[in-house]
Design a protein around this motif. Structure first.
Motif, PDB file in Angstrom:
ATOM      1  N   ALA A 158       0.847  -1.191   0.000  1.00 56.32           N
ATOM      2  CA  ALA A 158       0.000   0.000   0.000  1.00 56.32           C
ATOM      3  C   ALA A 158       0.876   1.232   0.000  1.00 56.32           C
ATOM      4  O   ALA A 158       1.974   1.233   0.571  1.00 56.32           O
ATOM      5  N   THR A 159       0.411   2.265  -0.673  1.00 54.11           N
ATOM      6  CA  THR A 159       1.103   3.554  -0.618  1.00 54.11           C
ATOM      7  C   THR A 159       0.531   4.404   0.504  1.00 54.11           C
ATOM      8  O   THR A 159       1.113   5.414   0.883  1.00 54.11           O
ATOM      9  N   CYS A 160      -0.604   3.988   1.021  1.00 56.81           N
ATOM     10  CA  CYS A 160      -1.268   4.709   2.112  1.00 56.81           C
ATOM     11  C   CYS A 160      -1.915   3.674   3.024  1.00 56.81           C
ATOM     12  O   CYS A 160      -2.855   2.989   2.619  1.00 56.81           O
ATOM     13  N   PHE A 161      -1.420   3.555   4.242  1.00 59.32           N
ATOM     14  CA  PHE A 161      -1.914   2.532   5.170  1.00 59.32           C
ATOM     15  C   PHE A 161      -2.378   3.208   6.453  1.00 59.32           C
ATOM     16  O   PHE A 161      -1.593   3.874   7.137  1.00 59.32           O
ATOM     17  N   ILE A 162      -3.669   3.065   6.770  1.00 59.16           N
ATOM     18  CA  ILE A 162      -4.237   3.709   7.959  1.00 59.16           C
ATOM     19  C   ILE A 162      -4.254   2.719   9.119  1.00 59.16           C
ATOM     20  O   ILE A 162      -4.955   1.702   9.071  1.00 59.16           O
ATOM     21  N   ASP A 163      -3.469   3.008  10.130  1.00 63.15           N
ATOM     22  CA  ASP A 163      -3.402   2.163  11.324  1.00 63.15           C
ATOM     23  C   ASP A 163      -4.265   2.817  12.410  1.00 63.15           C
ATOM     24  O   ASP A 163      -3.865   3.791  13.039  1.00 63.15           O
ATOM     25  N   TYR A 164      -5.436   2.277  12.625  1.00 65.23           N
ATOM     26  CA  TYR A 164      -6.376   2.898  13.562  1.00 65.23           C
ATOM     27  C   TYR A 164      -5.983   2.683  15.030  1.00 65.23           C
ATOM     28  O   TYR A 164      -6.651   3.204  15.930  1.00 65.23           O
ATOM     29  N   GLU A 165      -4.916   1.941  15.267  1.00 68.27           N
ATOM     30  CA  GLU A 165      -4.400   1.809  16.629  1.00 68.27           C
ATOM     31  C   GLU A 165      -3.343   2.873  16.930  1.00 68.27           C
ATOM     32  O   GLU A 165      -2.860   2.972  18.055  1.00 68.27           O
ATOM     33  N   ASN A 166      -2.991   3.659  15.907  1.00 72.03           N
ATOM     34  CA  ASN A 166      -2.023   4.735  16.081  1.00 72.03           C
ATOM     35  C   ASN A 166      -2.729   5.923  16.754  1.00 72.03           C
ATOM     36  O   ASN A 166      -3.705   6.455  16.220  1.00 72.03           O
ATOM     37  N   PRO A 167      -2.252   6.371  17.915  1.00 77.84           N
ATOM     38  CA  PRO A 167      -2.923   7.481  18.613  1.00 77.84           C
ATOM     39  C   PRO A 167      -2.950   8.772  17.808  1.00 77.84           C
ATOM     40  O   PRO A 167      -3.900   9.554  17.935  1.00 77.84           O
ATOM     41  N   ASN A 168      -1.931   9.002  16.983  1.00 74.19           N
ATOM     42  CA  ASN A 168      -1.924  10.213  16.153  1.00 74.19           C
ATOM     43  C   ASN A 168      -3.011  10.158  15.079  1.00 74.19           C
ATOM     44  O   ASN A 168      -3.597  11.188  14.715  1.00 74.19           O
ATOM     45  N   VAL A 169      -3.255   8.951  14.559  1.00 74.20           N
ATOM     46  CA  VAL A 169      -4.348   8.772  13.605  1.00 74.20           C
ATOM     47  C   VAL A 169      -5.680   9.091  14.278  1.00 74.20           C
ATOM     48  O   VAL A 169      -6.546   9.784  13.720  1.00 74.20           O
TER      49      VAL A 169
END
Length: 546
Positions: free
Chosen positions: A442-453
């Motif tokens: 992926a060129t863009c991966f959203i990690d919903y466990e990342n607090p900044n996300v």
């Protein structure tokens, strides 16, 4: 008596000059006219004359002794009369670097040693597509180099250092910047919408007028964050679609010449026209969403955020070689033309990473439409890990395909690689993907466990009363990254971004690590995220040295 002495001195001086001229003449005569092509490179075949020294030979061919020794290791023990030496024909390329390969050395290791990509080496040495062999002489293309060892010789005998045409140093006298965002908003179409007829929010989001608005919203969120650290940005937003005539009118606006940075346009033709306009004005242009890297050639002021297909496949191949070096590799496709081009490219990359293709066949190819699951099983190993790389984006096909593969996992250790869009499939059972250890890029991966996300999610919901899509994150990451660099290094940051001055940066969903093929080209982002299914969720497993 004085005349005699003066005459004697003149004779000595004349003889010395004659000897010097004669020596120069002999140097030219000693140059061989025999030329041989070795691994695609031209070399003089020099026959050592009686009492001839390495110094004299090096001087004749305008190379260093170190260069001769690097290409003729046996000469380190001394040269003998009638010995044949390979001398590189440099032509006008006085800065050429040669590398003679050692046993068990790989193209990936060589590329990393010189801070290059494998693609750069293959481009400069086309014969490498047939594999790398011990003792092979390859050209190292001009670029930032590091960790140069003794077998890596420049003709002038010096180790290569990186020099920029302009210095790369932080600025201190500017806090306000002009930035243009050229984005397709389709404002004319928005004006035609009758919002009274749209009763469901999701319906209007499917209208093309709203496709890239989330990217714009992400940019605005980035500006809010940058304002808190003292950066002031005058953002000029232009509605730029595929129509280059409309763009021409925009480029005539006087404020365009005052821009410190241009983000966009999003489509190829208007982007091409903008790059041509911005180049003489030394304005850097960001290509935010295109995977086409053709505009990077001879345009040093262009930065492509999305890695090209070649970069993505190269990242996948490098990841496999690093983590599964002894595995069986099977490439699966259905013979569809658009997939076959990807297969050919991947095969070339795998070949370039192979130590010796003639002895080790590291992959097999299966046309699934003709051979089916039996075609794959014939190549599976019970003792080794089996990497199966699949090129097919049809959801129904993938649903049946992973079910058939899953029937083999009790007998074989299978690790499956698929294209990015598999993640969006709804009818493919996650249980199969988990058992097959599916890896995706992926060129863009959203990690919903990342607090900044989650912080950005909260801010977006508070400000726009909606759920953000991937374009929100991409707009935020790209704006925050490039504007931060603009704030630190000024508008001439092109000399910094592809060097060691700016290290790789991990955004919320998009990671950045830029490089250039040659100094006059634009920079391309090399970072591709690789993740896999683990414990029924996606986990990033990208290589550490990307």
């Amino acid at each position: 008596m004085k005349k005699a002495i003066r005459f004697f001195v003149f004779i000595i001086f004349f003889n010395a000059c004659s000897l010097n001229l004669q020596a120069q003449d002999n140097t030219l005569k000693n140059k061989s006219d025999k030329v041989e092509i070795i691994n695609g490179k031209k070399f003089y075949l020099h026959t050592v004359l009686k009492k001839q020294t390495l110094y004299a030979i090096a001087k004749s061919y305008e190379v260093t002794i170190d260069t001769i020794l690097a290409l003729n290791p046996e000469a380190k023990q001394g040269i003998k009369t009638d010995q044949i030496l390979n001398i590189p024909i440099l032509g006008d390329k006085k800065e050429t670097i040669f590398h003679k390969t050692d046993a068990k050395e790989t193209l990936y290791a060589i590329a990393k040693q010189y801070n290059l990509e494998v693609y750069d080496l293959v481009k400069a040495n086309p014969e490498l597509s047939n594999g790398l062999k011990e003792g092979q002489i390859i050209i190292i293309p001009e670029k930032t180099t590091k960790n140069i060892q003794n077998n890596n010789i420049k003709p002038n005998g010096n180790k290569q250092t990186v020099t920029n045409e302009k210095p790369c140093s932080p600025i201190t006298n500017k806090t306000s910047f002009n930035v243009a965002l050229m984005i397709p908003l389709y404002l004319e179409d928005i004006n035609k919408l009758d919002l009274r007829e749209i009763k469901v929010v999701e319906k209007y989001k499917k209208n093309k007028s709203f496709t890239f608005i989330p990217f714009y919203e992400g940019v605005l969120l980035a500006l809010d964050s940058l304002q808190q650290i003292g950066m002031s940005v005058n953002l000029y937003v232009y509605d730029v679609e595929k129509d280059t005539n409309k763009l021409a009118t925009i480029l005539e606006k006087p404020e365009i010449k005052t821009m410190d940075l241009i983000i966009g346009p999003f489509f190829h033709e208007p982007l091409k026209k903008t790059v041509t306009y911005a180049k003489p004005l030394n304005i850097n242009v960001i290509s935010p969403l295109s995977f086409d890297n053709s505009l990077l050639i001879s345009n040093a002021n262009v930065f492509q955020v999305m890695p090209s297909q070649h970069k993505q496949l190269e990242s996948t191949a490098n990841y496999i070689m690093q983590n599964y070096p002894s595995s069986e590799i099977i490439i699966v496709h259905n013979g569809i033309e658009k997939d076959l081009s990807s297969v050919v490219l991947l095969k070339k990359i795998l070949d370039s990473l192979t130590l010796n293709k003639a002895e080790v066949k590291i992959y097999k190819e299966v046309n699934y439409s003709k051979e089916g699951i039996a075609g794959i099983e014939q190549y599976l190993s019970e003792e080794k890990e089996n990497i199966i790389i699949t090129f097919n984006s049809n959801e129904v096909f993938v649903m049946n395909y992973v079910r058939n593969l899953s029937a083999l996992i009790n007998k074989y250790n299978i690790i499956l690689f698929g294209p990015p869009n598999w993640r969006s499939f709804e009818i493919v059972e996650t249980d199969y993907l988990q058992k097959l250890k599916l890896h995706l890029t992926a060129t863009c991966f959203i990690d919903y466990e990342n607090p900044n996300v989650n912080n950005l999610l909260r801010k977006y919901r508070e400000q726009y009363y909606s759920e953000p899509d991937k374009y929100v994150f991409q707009g935020f990451d790209e704006a925050f990254y490039f504007l931060s660099i603009l704030k630190t290094y000024g508008k001439d940051f092109e000399n910094c971004i592809a060097s060691d001055t700016i290290v790789k940066y991990k955004g919320l969903t998009t990671h950045f690590k830029f490089s250039k093929s040659i100094n006059n080209d634009g920079a391309e982002n090399n970072f591709t995220t690789i993740y896999k299914y683990e414990n029924f969720k996606l986990v990033e497993v990208s290589t550490k040295d990307q």
